[in-house]
Each structure stands twice: as structure tokens, then as C-alpha cells.
Design an enzyme around this catalytic site. Structure first.
Site, PDB file in Angstrom:
ATOM      1  N   ARG A   1      22.742  33.987  19.085  1.00 39.94           N
ATOM      2  CA  ARG A   1      23.122  32.644  18.794  1.00 39.94           C
ATOM      3  C   ARG A   1      24.160  32.040  19.558  1.00 39.94           C
ATOM      4  O   ARG A   1      24.107  30.672  20.103  1.00 39.94           O
ATOM      5  CB  ARG A   1      23.661  32.642  17.264  1.00 39.94           C
TER       6      ARG A   1
ATOM      7  N   ASP B   1      16.906  36.316  19.425  1.00 37.72           N
ATOM      8  CA  ASP B   1      16.641  35.425  18.368  1.00 37.72           C
ATOM      9  C   ASP B   1      16.113  34.162  18.586  1.00 37.72           C
ATOM     10  O   ASP B   1      15.754  33.967  19.814  1.00 37.72           O
ATOM     11  CB  ASP B   1      17.860  35.286  17.405  1.00 37.72           C
TER      12      ASP B   1
ATOM     13  N   HIS C   1      11.922  35.209  13.984  1.00 41.66           N
ATOM     14  CA  HIS C   1      13.029  34.918  15.365  1.00 41.66           C
ATOM     15  C   HIS C   1      12.799  35.173  16.353  1.00 41.66           C
ATOM     16  O   HIS C   1      13.409  35.814  17.043  1.00 41.66           O
ATOM     17  CB  HIS C   1      14.449  35.918  14.470  1.00 41.66           C
TER      18      HIS C   1
ATOM     19  N   GLU D   1      13.218  37.833   7.516  1.00 34.25           N
ATOM     20  CA  GLU D   1      12.883  36.548   7.332  1.00 34.25           C
ATOM     21  C   GLU D   1      11.755  35.845   8.169  1.00 34.25           C
ATOM     22  O   GLU D   1      11.705  35.302   9.152  1.00 34.25           O
ATOM     23  CB  GLU D   1      14.249  35.853   7.718  1.00 34.25           C
TER      24      GLU D   1
ATOM     25  N   TYR E   1      29.674  40.869   5.731  1.00 35.79           N
ATOM     26  CA  TYR E   1      29.111  40.010   6.601  1.00 35.79           C
ATOM     27  C   TYR E   1      30.400  39.123   6.882  1.00 35.79           C
ATOM     28  O   TYR E   1      31.077  38.272   6.124  1.00 35.79           O
ATOM     29  CB  TYR E   1      28.163  39.007   5.830  1.00 35.79           C
TER      30      TYR E   1
END
Length: 775
Positions: free
Chosen positions: A170, A199, A270, A334, A431
């Protein structure tokens, strides 16, 4: 808060006594510390570090120890080899192997007036003994002698897998900082770096067979400004990648510190960065771009395309030539099935492989399992094993696959019960991109959530498992996702000192954990952070303010404390407190609306102010029951009373000020205690589409004098939200003809499904509510 020097830390940093006694009760806490009455060992610049001849690993350990001591003392200890004939040299720190130590990472430190001996079954164990020794020494001590108490420290880790995760996809971070990150792992007795390298927003690994992965996929042209879905972008290019030689250099750097690097290439979702480089690998053929936004996206790899599967195998071939790790992380999380449902190639693959839907899984779910299993078999044939996020449990996986549990602990518990090895990384405790405080006004923008140090510390990874099942828990890991983390300073701020709390979860036996003890022992470690210029968070020194509802007395009880018992001053009228304000002496009962403020003052230095508005209505702190849908397990917090505690929640739904529901209508019955005249009910609800949270679409209000027979007095409908990027807090108000009643029933109906165009289109959203007020 980067430049704030907490007075208690300043005292440690400026200590200059000629002789300083140290403590071995460091972070993480060793399993056994046994001191005796003998004279201490005197550590000074004349001490020599010795190690066995012909042991290059212990020689390297000796160099590390000398370097660590120099950070605190300013002098560098000399090194010397130890021959077999030499046993007990005075004025030395001796590094040695001891095969009688049971655990391969265990160590024994023996301190006598003559010398210090650090032994391990392996060089790894000696290294961890060195970490304990370095952390026992004051952060800065430029004068005099350090007195090392005589005795023995015997220690070994609770878990064999102790990791931090680092997302460089990211936001890209330079090699120098990755090495600094690795050094922080070593300081905290960790042995694994889970490195998230690809990603949607960037591909960071050079793959020589596919050069466009870095030529195109490593750079995005813009990045979303503010929260995901804001529609605003910075119009600035961002990117970077590591060459294979650079990656090998980092692998070696970590190896020298006994840290294994597990690379992650997340698949088959991703993957937009890869698709931007090679659009033929997607179901639609594009065009695609390296994603400028955060979230989950429909465009994923086309698993029906054999070229795609060969691409993945080629990537894995180059990956394992860079990283010697036994484990390779292949993601699996995801991955929307939308494209696969309409893709001829994917449907043909489903048919050819005989992939069938059942009550729990669609044929497309089975297609993901096919992809994961094929890559797993490919890696197994190369002598490697896979780790996947807990979504891999939704299909067929091999028994030797390791599951990384991130959606709470439930997935890990299920996997352990099925006999799979598990790494616990629950978002509820691990997290580190979540906020560290519930007061986020002055915090750097974060993805949300709420994870204070104490919550990290409270994790028990084997809770609710049998002894046999607990054997499958390999260890614990915290994750640092970097959507909202742009700089190295911010990385440090988000991980420190939460990494210290995590290290005791990973290393220390559960029965020896004690949070109050931790907060006193962590002080010297914080001083080391300060000395080394690390931008650590200071929330540990904030006032801990507990607001507890007492419905029997219709009072909010405020309890305040600090880790060092600093004096606290407070006001109730919104004025800033000073030393002339009321000094806190015990719990404060509140019976009416206030604007509360409190501050701790240490040696004339003011800490962070606690502010809280408590607004009383006729419903505030009244008994309340939920008769139908109950809060979801992760969002129960203080229970039904949270809805009438007088404290309105902010935009962060995880702080405990909101209740989150998933299911049918929510029914709440409030007992006003006696008949009262009422004419209006307000309730707050949150809309946060990216978190699958939608507001209220209908409120029904009824009243009763006996809580059995209710008469409806009002009903109101609200428009269901269709903006898939909306994020706000809304007050839903219903007014009605004045009526006298003791009991008030509110039925709140949430949206039935996420709207068209949302990544979860058609699925049930959460309903988050807070603060019912009745007037």
C-alpha cells in the site's frame, strides 16, 4: 507527540549515578529470575566479551552485544575467543552453547562477581539472552559502573512463532527502514517477519520473467486522499520495488538476527497491480490500473485461464529462490466471485474440474479452492508449505496448510479443532493499523478500530482450546497494514509500544503475565525508544478513564488512574483543569449533564487531556433490555446500557460507545422508573459503507405502564442509503403527541441489504446504534 519527553522517561535518560543497579525484569518478562546475596558483577569498559573458537555465529552475537552495550554506555566492549582450556575468565561476558537446555531458543544467564555467562542450546538462544541483558541496562548511562545482580535467569519462549507483519504494497518503504523494522523485531524477541509484498496498490518484487510487474505494477499514478472512497486523489505518483539482490540482502540481514522472512503474494484477489501489467490474466481483459483506492475489488485473477495459473507458478519459482523460508504466504482473502460467475473460462474450469456447489459453498468458492490447492501442491513439490488467511477454510485445503486467523480468533479455533496448524493474528487484538486511543481528534488518520496497549496484552491465543488443540497454535503475529500509514515515523508510532505488549503474549507464559507489572517494567524499554529517536506513542502515560454506568443509582461513575500514580485534576464545567482545580481522590458519581475534563500533571508537565460530554435525558442510565436481536459478539461492549449511558460515540465504531447488530429488527425496552410525560425519541446510528454499516430505515415507538401491553404512539420511515461510499453519523428523531408512560419500546429496523454497486451487494449490513434520548 513525537518530541514529548515524559518526565518519568527523562529521569531514566538522565540518570548519572556512579553505580547503577539493574533489573532483569525486562520486556518480555523472563520465565525465571533467581537472585542471590553475592556481590554483583561490575560492568564497565574493561569487560571483555568472549566466545568459543571457530563459532562464527557466536562471534557475530558477541559483536551485537558489544554494539548494544555501546548504545547505552558510550564504550565498546572488546572481543576475544575462548579456547577449550579456558573455563572461568574473570571480568568477562562469556557466550557459550549448552546442549542440556531443552528449548532451541532457550537460554540461561548466570551472573557471578567474576563474570556473566550466557548459554543457549543454540546460537539463537544465546542471542535472546543477549537481548535480555541489553534491555536490563539503563538506556543511557555515560558514567560509572553498571551493577549486574548475582543470580540466574532461565528463560524460553512460550511460542515458537513470534512475528510482525509489514505491508509495503500500500505504501512502499526503503530498504534501510525495513532493516530498522527487523532490528525492532530482534529487540522484542521476535523471530519472524511476514512481509506483504504485493497488492492491488503496488507490486514490490522483481520477477525477471515478468518485468512489467515492476515496470508498470510497482507505480500508481494517484492515491485516494482521506478515507477510502472519498473521491478525492492526490494526483501524485507513488511506488517502488525491491530488486532480487536487494531482497536477498534483506533476507541475510534478518538471518543474522535469527529472523525468518515469510514473503506473501496475495492471490487470487488483491491482484490489480499485476493485472495492470498483464491484463490478459484477468477475466475481462481490462483495462486495469494500479489501484489508487483502498478496499476490496471485483477484478481478480482469471483462474479459468491456464496462462494465469502458469504465471502464478512462475512467480512462486522465483520467489522461493529469493526466500529460503519453509512457509510461503499465498493470501486467499477477500476474493469476490463476481467476475468468475460471468467468465466463460472460469465456468469452463468449474465444469472441467467437476466443481460443485453445496449448501455452504458455491461452485465459484470451489474454484478459489482449486486455485489455492494447485499453488499449494506446486509449493509442496518444491519442499515448501503454504500459509493462508482464514478464508482458505471456506474450501478444501490440505491438512498440512497453516491457517492465519485474522477475522477474530474464531477461524483459528476452528482450524485448530480440525487439526490444522494455526497462527493467531486476530484483528480484535493484533491489528496495529487501528487507533490506539478512543480520542482520535489529534491522532494521525487511521483505518479505524480501537486497539490500546492493554487490549493487545490481554490476548490469550489458546483460550477455549483443549490441550491437544492448543498444540496446533504455532504462535502469534500482529499485522501492520499501511493504507493510512505514509511515513516511517508513522510506522514507528503505530507499532510502539504495542509491539512490547505483543512480545509478552508471544514469549511469556500466560500465568506470569500481569498488565500492571508490564506498565512498570516497560519504562526502561520506552527510554530505549527515546534514546534511539523512535517515534513511539505515549498513550501509556495518558489518564485511564473508566466511565461505568450504575443504573440502580442512575449515576455515571468516573474512575481515573495513571500508570505512575501522577496527580490528576478535573473539572465538570468544560474549563481546562489546572493544579488549582479539584484533585482526583476517588470515583466521581455523575447525576446530570456535564462537560468533563481531566489532566495529569507530572513535574509541571501536562499530559493529554481527557474530555467527555455526558448528556442526560429521561432515558439516561435507565434500565434497558434488548428483547430480540442481540449485539454481534465483537460489538457487545458494555451491553444494552451503552445505548443510554449519556455518552455519544464518535466516528470510530470500535471504541465501545456503539453497539453493532447483525440480523433482524432491534427491540429495546426502557424503564423510566415512573410515569413521565414524553414526546420525542432520538437515536444515533452510523453509516459507514466501506465497513458494511448502514443506518436505520424505520423506527416504531410504543409505550406501556406495565411493560406487558404496549400501545404504538409513533412510526417513521427513513430513506435507505444508496451512496456506496457514504460515511456519517445521523440522529434519527421521532416526535409524537405528548403521552405519559413508564416504559418505552423502540423497534429499529436496519437496511436489509447492501445496495447495488457495493462490493457486498445484496448481503446484510451491520446496524450500529448509540445513545437513545427521550424528552
Amino acid at each position: 507527540m513525537k518530541n514529548l519527553l515524559i518526565p518519568i522517561i527523562a529521569c531514566i535518560l538522565t540518570a548519572c549515578s556512579n553505580e547503577q543497579q539493574v533489573s532483569y525484569s525486562v520486556i518480555p518478562l523472563p520465565q525465571e529470575i533467581s537472585l542471590n546475596q553475592n556481590q554483583p558483577f561490575r560492568l564497565n569498559d574493561k569487560v571483555v566479551v568472549v566466545y568459543p573458537e571457530n563459532n562464527s555465529l557466536l562471534e557475530r552475537n558477541a559483536r551485537f552485544l558489544s554494539e548494544y552495550v555501546s548504545h547505552s554506555t558510550g564504550y565498546t566492549l572488546k572481543l576475544k575467543t575462548l579456547s577449550h582450556q579456558e573455563k572461568d575468565i574473570e571480568n568477562t561476558i562469556i557466550l557459550a552453547l549448552n546442549p542440556e537446555i531443552d528449548n532451541k531458543e532457550g537460554y540461561i544467564i548466570s551472573v557471578t562477581p567474576k563474570n556473566i555467562r550466557i548459554e543457549g542450546q543454540t546460537e539463537n538462544g544465546v542471542f535472546y539472552g543477549i537481548q535480555t541483558l541489553r534491555k536490563s541496562i539503563p538506556a543511557i548511562t555515560r558514567e560509572g559502573v553498571i551493577l549486574m545482580p548475582a543470580g540466574t535467569v532461565k528463560d524460553e519462549p512460550h511460542f515458537g512463532y513470534r512475528a510482525m507483519h509489514f505491508d509495503v504494497a500500500r505504501h512502499f518503504f526503503p530498504i534501510e527502514f525495513v532493516k530498522k523494522y527487523i532490528d525492532l523485531l530482534a529487540l522484542h524477541n521476535m523471530n519472524t517477519l511476514h512481509w506483504h509484498l504485493t497488492d492491488d496498490q503496488g507490486w514490490r518484487i522483481e520477477i525477471k520473467k515478468y518485468p512489467k510487474l515492476t515496470e508498470v505494477g510497482s507505480m500508481r499514478n494517484r492515491t485516494v486522499a482521506g478515507y477510502a472512497g472519498s473521491g478525492k486523489y492526490d494526483q501524485t505518483s507513488h511506488g517502488g520495488y525491491y530488486t532480487q539482490e536487494q531482497l536477498k540482502d534483506i533476507v541475510e540481514y534478518a538471518k543474522e538476527r535469527y529472523i525468518n522472512i515469510i514473503p506473501e503474494v496475495d492471490l487470487p484477489g488483491h491482484m490489480l497491480a499485476a493485472l495492470a501489467a498483464y491484463p490478459e490474466l484477468g477475466c475481462t481483459g481490462g483495462p486495469y490500473e494500479v489501484c489508487p483506492d483502498w478496499g476490496v475489488f471485483e477484478d481478480v485473477l482469471c483462474v479459468g485461464n491456464e496462462q494465469t495459473m502458469l504465471f502464478l507458478e512462475d512467480v512462486m519459482t522465483e520467489l522461493i529462490n529469493i526466500f529460503p523460508s519453509q512457509y510461503i504466504h499465498i493470501g486467499g482473502d477477500e476474493t469476490p466471485r463476481t467476475r468468475w460467475e460471468k467468465c466463460p473460462k472460469c465456468q469452463a474450469r468449474i465444469k472441467a474440474e467437476g466443481l460443485k456447489a453445496d449448501k455452504e459453498h458455491s461452485a465459484e468458492d470451489r474454484l478459489q479452492s482449486y486455485c489455492m490447492k494447485r499453488i499449494e501442491n506446486f509449493l509442496n513439490a518444491k519442499g515448501r508449505q503454504i500459509i493462508g488467511w482464514d478464508e482458505i477454510l471456506e474450501g478444501d485445503i490440505a491438512q498440512n496448510a497453516t491457517v492465519m486467523s485474522w477475522r477474530g480468533s474464531a477461524g483459528g479455533i476452528k482450524a485448530a479443532q480440525m487439526g490444522h496448524n494455526v497462527i493467531m493474528a486476530p484483528n480484535t487484538h493484533c491489528y496495529f493499523d487501528f487507533y490506539q486511543t478512543d480520542d482520535t481528534k489529534e491522532e494521525p488518520l487511521s483505518i479505524g478500530g480501537y486497539l490500546p496497549v492493554e487490549k493487545v496484552y490481554s490476548l490469550n491465543p489458546t483460550e477455549s482450546l483443549t490441550e491437544e488443540q492448543a498444540e496446533h497454535i504455532l504462535g502469534v503475529q500482529a499485522n501492520l497494514w499501511t493504507e493510512y500509514i505514509l511515513t516511517t515515523d508513522q510506522v514507528e508510532y503505530m507499532i510502539l509500544p504495542r509491539m512490547a505488549a505483543l512480545s509478552e503474549v508471544q514469549w511469556t507464559q500466560p500465568e506470569k503475565k500481569d498488565y500492571r507489572s508490564f506498565t512498570t517494567r516497560v519504562i526502561n524499554l520506552l527510554a530505549m525508544y527515546q534514546r534511539d529517536g523512535l517515534n513511539y506513542a505515549k498513550h501509556l502515560f495518558d489518564i485511564k478513564a473508566d466511565f461505568k454506568a450504575d443504573t440502580a443509582k442512575k449515576a455515571m461513575i468516573i474512575t481515573l488512574s495513571t500508570i505512575d500514580n501522577a496527580p490528576i485534576y478535573y473539572t465538570l464545567d468544560g474549563n481546562e483543569p489546572t493544579t488549582a482545580s479539584q484533585k482526583y481522590a476517588g470515583p466521581i458519581p455523575i447525576h446530570s449533564s456535564i462537560d468533563f475534563r481531566a489532566i495529569a500533571i507530572r513535574q509541571g508537565s501536562e499530559g493529554k487531556m481527557v474530555t467527555k460530554q455526558i448528556s442526560f435525558s429521561k432515558a439516561t442510565l435507565a434500565p434497558i433490555v434488548l428483547t430480540t436481536t442481540q449485539p454481534a459478539p465483537n460489538y457487545t461492549f458494555g451491553g444494552a446500557t451503552t445505548l443510554v449511558d449519556g455518552i455519544a460515540g464518535n466516528e470510530n465504531f470500535s471504541t465501545g460507545a456503539w453497539l453493532g447488530f447483525l440480523g433482524k429488527d432491534v427491540t429495546a425496552i426502557i424503564d423510566l422508573g415512573q410515569p413521565m410525560d414524553i414526546k420525542q425519541l432520538d437515536v444515533n446510528a452510523m453509516t459507514y459503507m466501506d465497513a458494511w454499516i448502514m443506518g436505520i430505515i424505520r423506527l416504531d415507538i410504543s409505550v406501556s405502564d406495565d411493560s406487558k401491553e404496549f400501545v404504538e404512539v409513533a412510526s417513521k420511515e427513513f430513506i435507505s442509503e444508496t451512496d456506496i461510499k457514504k460515511r456519517n453519523i445521523e440522529k434519527y428523531s421521532v416526535t409524537f403527541k405528548p403521552v405519559s408512560a413508564r416504559y418505552v419500546k423502540m423497534v429499529a429496523q436496519g437496511s436489509a441489504a447492501l445496495p447495488k454497486g457495493h462490493v457486498g451487494e445484496g448481503k446484510m449490513p451491520y446496524l450500529f446504534m448509540d445513545e437513545i434520548q427521550i424528552e
